[in-house]
Design a protein around this motif. Structure first.
Motif, PDB file in Angstrom:
ATOM      1  N   VAL A 128       0.841  -1.148   0.008  1.00  0.00           N
ATOM      2  CA  VAL A 128       0.100  -0.187  -0.042  1.00  0.00           C
ATOM      3  C   VAL A 128       0.985   1.332  -0.081  1.00  0.00           C
ATOM      4  O   VAL A 128       1.869   1.240   0.690  1.00  0.00           O
ATOM      5  N   PHE A 129       0.639   2.241  -0.731  1.00  0.00           N
ATOM      6  CA  PHE A 129       1.178   3.478  -0.924  1.00  0.00           C
ATOM      7  C   PHE A 129       0.200   4.493  -0.490  1.00  0.00           C
ATOM      8  O   PHE A 129      -0.889   4.746  -0.998  1.00  0.00           O
ATOM      9  N   HIS A 130       0.833   5.197   0.525  1.00  0.00           N
ATOM     10  CA  HIS A 130      -0.548   6.170   1.118  1.00  0.00           C
ATOM     11  C   HIS A 130       0.397   7.303   1.936  1.00  0.00           C
ATOM     12  O   HIS A 130       1.331   7.019   2.797  1.00  0.00           O
ATOM     13  N   GLY A 131       0.184   8.667   1.523  1.00  0.00           N
ATOM     14  CA  GLY A 131       1.070   9.712   2.052  1.00  0.00           C
ATOM     15  C   GLY A 131       0.480  10.087   3.475  1.00  0.00           C
ATOM     16  O   GLY A 131       0.932  11.239   3.650  1.00  0.00           O
ATOM     17  N   ASN A 132      -0.204   9.522   4.186  1.00  0.00           N
ATOM     18  CA  ASN A 132      -0.677   9.958   5.649  1.00  0.00           C
ATOM     19  C   ASN A 132      -0.012   8.960   6.442  1.00  0.00           C
ATOM     20  O   ASN A 132       0.744   8.003   6.380  1.00  0.00           O
ATOM     21  N   ASN A 133       0.032   9.230   7.854  1.00  0.00           N
ATOM     22  CA  ASN A 133       0.599   8.664   8.837  1.00  0.00           C
ATOM     23  C   ASN A 133       0.131   7.281   8.883  1.00  0.00           C
ATOM     24  O   ASN A 133      -1.305   7.068   8.849  1.00  0.00           O
ATOM     25  N   GLY A 134       0.798   6.044   9.115  1.00  0.00           N
ATOM     26  CA  GLY A 134       0.248   4.863   9.127  1.00  0.00           C
ATOM     27  C   GLY A 134      -0.830   4.528  10.329  1.00  0.00           C
ATOM     28  O   GLY A 134      -1.372   3.476  10.056  1.00  0.00           O
ATOM     29  N   SER A 135      -0.799   5.267  11.225  1.00  0.00           N
ATOM     30  CA  SER A 135      -1.799   5.077  12.314  1.00  0.00           C
ATOM     31  C   SER A 135      -3.157   5.420  11.809  1.00  0.00           C
ATOM     32  O   SER A 135      -4.172   4.978  12.574  1.00  0.00           O
ATOM     33  N   PHE A 136      -3.377   6.514  10.832  1.00  0.00           N
ATOM     34  CA  PHE A 136      -4.544   6.806  10.493  1.00  0.00           C
ATOM     35  C   PHE A 136      -5.386   5.630  10.142  1.00  0.00           C
ATOM     36  O   PHE A 136      -5.198   4.564   9.326  1.00  0.00           O
ATOM     37  N   TRP A 137      -6.858   5.513  10.702  1.00  0.00           N
ATOM     38  CA  TRP A 137      -7.843   4.296  10.483  1.00  0.00           C
ATOM     39  C   TRP A 137      -7.102   3.090  10.827  1.00  0.00           C
ATOM     40  O   TRP A 137      -7.462   1.990  10.330  1.00  0.00           O
ATOM     41  N   ASN A 138      -6.089   3.056  11.838  1.00  0.00           N
ATOM     42  CA  ASN A 138      -5.461   1.872  12.383  1.00  0.00           C
ATOM     43  C   ASN A 138      -4.605   1.116  11.125  1.00  0.00           C
ATOM     44  O   ASN A 138      -4.724  -0.252  11.643  1.00  0.00           O
ATOM     45  N   ARG A 139      -4.477   1.501  10.301  1.00  0.00           N
ATOM     46  CA  ARG A 139      -3.902   0.981   9.105  1.00  0.00           C
ATOM     47  C   ARG A 139      -2.652   0.043   9.501  1.00  0.00           C
ATOM     48  O   ARG A 139      -2.725  -1.100   9.315  1.00  0.00           O
ATOM     49  N   ASN A 140      -1.782   0.619  10.281  1.00  0.00           N
ATOM     50  CA  ASN A 140      -0.822   0.074  10.855  1.00  0.00           C
ATOM     51  C   ASN A 140      -0.722  -1.347  11.455  1.00  0.00           C
ATOM     52  O   ASN A 140      -0.165  -1.996  11.432  1.00  0.00           O
ATOM     53  N   SER A 141      -2.000  -1.343  12.059  1.00  0.00           N
ATOM     54  CA  SER A 141      -2.340  -2.732  12.746  1.00  0.00           C
ATOM     55  C   SER A 141      -3.236  -3.642  11.778  1.00  0.00           C
ATOM     56  O   SER A 141      -3.288  -4.792  12.197  1.00  0.00           O
ATOM     57  N   VAL A 142      -4.042  -3.095  11.015  1.00  0.00           N
ATOM     58  CA  VAL A 142      -4.887  -3.647  10.121  1.00  0.00           C
ATOM     59  C   VAL A 142      -4.362  -4.488   8.985  1.00  0.00           C
ATOM     60  O   VAL A 142      -4.622  -5.690   8.689  1.00  0.00           O
ATOM     61  N   TYR A 143      -3.139  -3.778   8.340  1.00  0.00           N
ATOM     62  CA  TYR A 143      -2.577  -4.305   7.086  1.00  0.00           C
ATOM     63  C   TYR A 143      -2.093  -5.816   7.300  1.00  0.00           C
ATOM     64  O   TYR A 143      -1.843  -6.621   6.696  1.00  0.00           O
ATOM     65  N   PRO A 144      -1.116  -5.684   8.535  1.00  0.00           N
ATOM     66  CA  PRO A 144      -0.572  -6.945   8.852  1.00  0.00           C
ATOM     67  C   PRO A 144      -1.688  -8.056   8.919  1.00  0.00           C
ATOM     68  O   PRO A 144      -1.386  -9.345   8.521  1.00  0.00           O
ATOM     69  N   ASN A 145      -2.861  -7.975   9.250  1.00  0.00           N
ATOM     70  CA  ASN A 145      -3.876  -8.724   9.224  1.00  0.00           C
ATOM     71  C   ASN A 145      -4.531  -9.401   8.081  1.00  0.00           C
ATOM     72  O   ASN A 145      -4.901 -10.374   7.948  1.00  0.00           O
ATOM     73  N   LEU A 146      -4.374  -8.205   6.982  1.00  0.00           N
ATOM     74  CA  LEU A 146      -4.966  -8.603   5.697  1.00  0.00           C
ATOM     75  C   LEU A 146      -3.604  -9.429   4.954  1.00  0.00           C
ATOM     76  O   LEU A 146      -4.109  -9.820   3.757  1.00  0.00           O
ATOM     77  N   GLY A 147      -2.471  -9.259   5.454  1.00  0.00           N
ATOM     78  CA  GLY A 147      -1.460 -10.008   4.889  1.00  0.00           C
ATOM     79  C   GLY A 147      -0.767  -9.088   3.979  1.00  0.00           C
ATOM     80  O   GLY A 147       0.126  -9.563   3.111  1.00  0.00           O
ATOM     81  N   TYR A 148      -0.582  -7.697   4.045  1.00  0.00           N
ATOM     82  CA  TYR A 148      -0.042  -6.799   3.139  1.00  0.00           C
ATOM     83  C   TYR A 148       1.440  -6.761   3.667  1.00  0.00           C
ATOM     84  O   TYR A 148       1.791  -6.726   4.853  1.00  0.00           O
ATOM     85  N   GLN A 149       2.388  -6.918   2.606  1.00  0.00           N
ATOM     86  CA  GLN A 149       3.906  -7.354   2.913  1.00  0.00           C
ATOM     87  C   GLN A 149       4.626  -5.905   3.159  1.00  0.00           C
ATOM     88  O   GLN A 149       5.401  -5.971   4.042  1.00  0.00           O
ATOM     89  N   ASN A 150       3.990  -4.855   2.653  1.00  0.00           N
ATOM     90  CA  ASN A 150       4.809  -3.450   2.604  1.00  0.00           C
ATOM     91  C   ASN A 150       3.465  -2.296   2.706  1.00  0.00           C
ATOM     92  O   ASN A 150       2.477  -2.647   2.101  1.00  0.00           O
ATOM     93  N   PHE A 151       4.066  -1.193   3.558  1.00  0.00           N
ATOM     94  CA  PHE A 151       2.928  -0.424   3.489  1.00  0.00           C
ATOM     95  C   PHE A 151       4.003   0.713   3.869  1.00  0.00           C
ATOM     96  O   PHE A 151       4.757   0.989   4.579  1.00  0.00           O
ATOM     97  N   PHE A 152       3.924   1.641   2.385  1.00  0.00           N
ATOM     98  CA  PHE A 152       4.708   2.818   2.218  1.00  0.00           C
ATOM     99  C   PHE A 152       3.906   3.871   3.043  1.00  0.00           C
ATOM    100  O   PHE A 152       3.176   4.553   2.077  1.00  0.00           O
ATOM    101  N   ASP A 153       3.934   4.311   4.187  1.00  0.00           N
ATOM    102  CA  ASP A 153       3.056   5.279   4.793  1.00  0.00           C
ATOM    103  C   ASP A 153       3.971   6.675   4.536  1.00  0.00           C
ATOM    104  O   ASP A 153       4.995   6.663   3.965  1.00  0.00           O
ATOM    105  N   ALA A 154       3.457   7.675   5.361  1.00  0.00           N
ATOM    106  CA  ALA A 154       4.243   8.944   5.177  1.00  0.00           C
ATOM    107  C   ALA A 154       5.581   9.107   5.458  1.00  0.00           C
ATOM    108  O   ALA A 154       6.290   9.674   4.865  1.00  0.00           O
ATOM    109  N   SER A 155       5.968   8.235   6.245  1.00  0.00           N
ATOM    110  CA  SER A 155       7.412   8.108   6.686  1.00  0.00           C
ATOM    111  C   SER A 155       8.425   7.610   5.652  1.00  0.00           C
ATOM    112  O   SER A 155       9.508   8.035   5.773  1.00  0.00           O
ATOM    113  N   TYR A 156       7.862   7.229   4.344  1.00  0.00           N
ATOM    114  CA  TYR A 156       8.698   6.757   3.491  1.00  0.00           C
ATOM    115  C   TYR A 156       8.791   8.035   2.262  1.00  0.00           C
ATOM    116  O   TYR A 156       9.290   7.991   1.270  1.00  0.00           O
TER     117      TYR A 156
END
Ligand code: GP9
Ligand code: MN
Length: 432
Positions: A128-156
């Protein structure tokens, strides 16, 4: 009693729509690129403001035979907005009647989501590529449960103040600055780009646009066209890259609008721009405006064009799986393949309202599609048809809620599927 898994399985297996053999597997092993068009409503497509196209590039896609473009595709989100759209697209289960499923249940629940299914069935990597903080909508915790291998959030990304709009990196920069990461993904990949610039209150600095706002006097309505125009240009720039790099020729490209940008209360002011009168505006009109874009580019398919069947966000995952040649039958999904001859064209909204190709039903009111007339005395046949549709909608939503609220996928492991272990995924930024 309480609803158990068997009721849900009975519903989903009976509701399952087998793929159209002409479409099954047409995109086998292709990359999947998903472009999330923030707050983008279908009425923008082919719309001219003061004689000027607002979204000329998206219009050209919509009008091209190289795209399967849906004219009657609806958002079905609740209060979870973007996150509800994501949940429906990734899992083909509904968001919750209140709040956001991502926020309320996403850290704990078991999912059988698109990234995990595609990885296990066909070796896809995911990001996932998303230019907001990874914590928005709890994405940081949800994406691992969906099996997302990479999450390029604002910090990238480079977050200089100039680069940001209210919800993160400006869309043109999101696409441009993601390429260096995208190019490292193992193919085939499943990659999602979540844009933010076209988000309420639709602010954009003058440097980034020369598009003239509307003049309703409501700032957010007026500027909605400006940020939509900017998003359109951002998507065009990304397509230019995809074509130049060759990715266009080996990727399914899916574009979708997540939910409305203009709220029901503001629609009265929007009405005039749509050639309608605010004095006759009704829930019928509000419901028609819940259409959002859904467009699919499939490499090698040039016989697309505008599709008329009714559907919504819940239907995306089974549709995509079938295009990729993956059987969806063993997964527990509430939507049906949009291309299937058995596709269910009743579109449920989160408040139990619904729309069919012929009728729009809000509360106890039945409207006839097209005319928008209220049907005060439906024939026995119409009444029976709508009673059945209404009951199905209520049942479907409540079964989905039971599944998610009770975390029932813990107890259902499809044959050959390995439950996702979220500990396998860590999105810490090792690049900088
Ligand atoms: C921000 C975003 C916005 O990260 O995805 O979500 P929304 O407010 O539209 O639900
Ligand atoms: Mn959104």
């Amino acid at each position: 009693g309480g609803v158990d898994l068997n009721n849900i399985l009975n519903f989903t297996s009976e509701h399952y729509a087998k793929p159209d053999p002409q479409m099954f597997g047409v995109a086998k092993n292709k990359n999947v690129i998903i472009i999330h068009l923030e707050s983008f409503q279908q009425f923008l497509i082919n719309y001219k403001l003061d004689g000027k196209e607002v979204t000329p590039f998206l219009n050209s896609l919509y009008n091209s035979k190289d795209m399967y473009s849906f004219a009657n595709f609806f958002n079905q989100v609740g209060q979870g907005k973007t996150s509800d759209a994501e949940n429906m697209l990734e899992t083909s289960t509904y968001g919750l009647p209140q709040g956001s499923l991502f926020s309320a249940l996403g850290s704990e629940n078991t999912f059988q989501g698109a990234p995990a299914i595609l990885n296990q069935e066909a070796g896809y990597s995911s990001a996932v590529f998303h230019g907001n903080n990874g914590s928005f909508w709890n994405r940081n915790s949800v994406y691992p449960n969906l099996g997302y291998q990479n999450f390029f959030d604002a910090s990238y990304f480079n977050q200089d103040a100039n680069n940001l709009s209210e919800y993160g990196l400006k869309d043109k920069l999101l696409f441009h600055d993601s390429v260096k990461y995208l190019e490292h993904l193992q193919q085939p990949f499943y990659a999602k780009f979540i844009t933010v610039s076209n988000h309420f209150p639709y602010n954009l600095d003058k440097k980034n646009t020369d598009f003239q706002p509307a003049s309703t006097g409501d700032k957010s309505i007026d500027n909605y066209f400006v940020t939509a125009h900017y998003l359109d240009q951002a998507v065009k720039e990304f397509f230019d890259y995809l074509k130049k790099s060759g990715l266009y020729d080996n990727s399914v490209i899916m574009l979708y609008g997540d939910h409305y940008g203009i709220s029901d209360t503001r629609n009265l002011k929007l009405a005039k721009l749509l050639g309608k009168s605010s004095s006759t505006w009704s829930d019928y009109d509000n419901t028609q405006l819940q259409r959002v874009p859904f467009m699919l580019h499939i490499p090698g398919k040039t016989d697309g064009g505008v599709q008329k069947q009714y559907g919504g966000e819940i239907d995306v995952l089974p549709t995509l799986l079938h295009l990729l040649g993956i059987n969806s039958q063993k997964y527990l999904q509430f939507g049906t393949d949009l291309f299937s001859p058995d596709h269910d064209q009743t579109v449920a909204f989160r408040n139990d309202n619904y729309i069919t190709p012929k009728y729009t039903v809000t509360g106890n009111t039945i409207y006839e599609n097209g005319s928008g007339n209220v049907i005060t005395h439906p024939s026995a046949a119409v009444k029976k048809e709508l009673d059945q549709s209404g009951q199905k909608v209520t049942r479907e939503l409540s079964l989905s809620d039971a599944l998610n609220n009770k975390n029932l996928l813990r107890f259902y492991v499809p044959n050959g599927f390995t439950p996702v272990d979220p500990k396998n995924y860590d999105y810490q930024n090792d690049y900088y």
